[in-house]
Design a protein around this motif. Structure first.
Motif, short mmCIF file in Angstrom:
data_model
loop_
_atom_site.label_atom_id
_atom_site.label_comp_id
_atom_site.label_asym_id
_atom_site.label_seq_id
_atom_site.Cartn_x
_atom_site.Cartn_y
_atom_site.Cartn_z
N UNK A 22 0.85 -1.20 0.00
CA UNK A 22 0.00 0.00 0.00
C UNK A 22 0.88 1.25 0.00
N UNK A 23 1.86 1.29 0.89
CA UNK A 23 2.75 2.45 0.98
C UNK A 23 3.55 2.63 -0.30
N UNK A 24 4.04 1.54 -0.88
CA UNK A 24 4.80 1.64 -2.13
C UNK A 24 3.95 2.23 -3.24
N UNK A 25 2.68 1.88 -3.30
CA UNK A 25 1.79 2.46 -4.31
C UNK A 25 1.53 3.94 -4.04
N UNK A 26 1.38 4.32 -2.79
CA UNK A 26 1.16 5.73 -2.47
C UNK A 26 2.38 6.58 -2.82
N UNK A 27 3.55 5.99 -2.69
CA UNK A 27 4.78 6.73 -3.02
C UNK A 27 4.91 7.00 -4.52
N UNK A 28 4.04 6.39 -5.32
CA UNK A 28 4.06 6.65 -6.76
C UNK A 28 3.41 8.00 -7.09
N UNK A 29 2.67 8.57 -6.13
CA UNK A 29 2.06 9.88 -6.33
C UNK A 29 3.17 10.92 -6.19
N UNK A 30 3.35 11.72 -7.23
CA UNK A 30 4.42 12.71 -7.22
C UNK A 30 4.26 13.67 -6.04
N UNK A 31 5.33 13.85 -5.29
CA UNK A 31 5.34 14.78 -4.18
C UNK A 31 4.87 14.19 -2.86
N UNK A 32 4.49 12.93 -2.84
CA UNK A 32 4.04 12.29 -1.61
C UNK A 32 5.24 11.67 -0.89
N UNK A 33 5.33 11.96 0.40
CA UNK A 33 6.34 11.34 1.25
C UNK A 33 5.62 10.64 2.39
#
Length: 168
Positions: A22-33
């Protein structure tokens, strides 16, 4: 003008394998940390200080909720800090354990049901993207407002200088 959008991930270490995708997929959003303690805490860090700093800096607080998370004193303390700072809290259910206490009335996403998981992730993804865009737009408007105030102050200063020169 794009800024970082900070997510704090609260979880039981017993659930790491379930939450990493889940976290790895969220990190695909540009600018998300994402602050993920197992990766982000460094030797010598004062854990409580780093956790509190990152909750404070977060735009969204994700709590990966499970029977293990409910029993984790760290997860419960992190929830308390997030509630105390009026953070947006999104519980993500990893098993049939429902949030209790202060989270009992918080709408959750059910990741425990395989048939719902993709649609629930899509809802989470879209929510984060929308909130990031809103943050970016608000920061841009704030920057433009400051620029306008600066231009106005500069123009006023130049007018004052011209008025002073007329006296000579």
């Amino acid at each position: 003008m794009s800024s970082n959008f900070n997510i704090f991930a609260s979880y039981s270490t017993k659930d790491i394998e379930k939450i990493k995708p889940v976290l790895n997929n969220l990190l695909q959003i540009q600018g998300v940390q994402v602050f993920f303690a197992d990766d982000d805490l460094k030797p010598g860090d004062i854990i409580s200080r780093r956790i509190t700093q990152n909750i404070t800096a977060s735009d969204i607080f994700l709590v990966f909720y499970s029977s293990s998370a409910r029993q984790s004193s760290y997860v419960q303390q992190e929830i308390g800090v997030a509630l105390g700072q009026n953070k947006i809290i999104i519980p993500l259910l990893l098993d049939e354990t429902k949030p209790t206490g202060m989270l009992a009335n918080v709408h959750y996403l059910d990741f425990s049901d395989e048939q719902k998981r993709l649609s629930e992730f899509t809802r989470l993804y879209n929510f984060i993207v929308t909130n990031k865009q809103t943050k970016d737009r608000n920061q841009l408007l704030g920057g433009l407002a400051l620029l306008g105030i600066g231009i106005f102050a500069l123009a006023a200063s130049q007018n004052d200088d011209e008025d002073d020169n007329e006296d000579y």
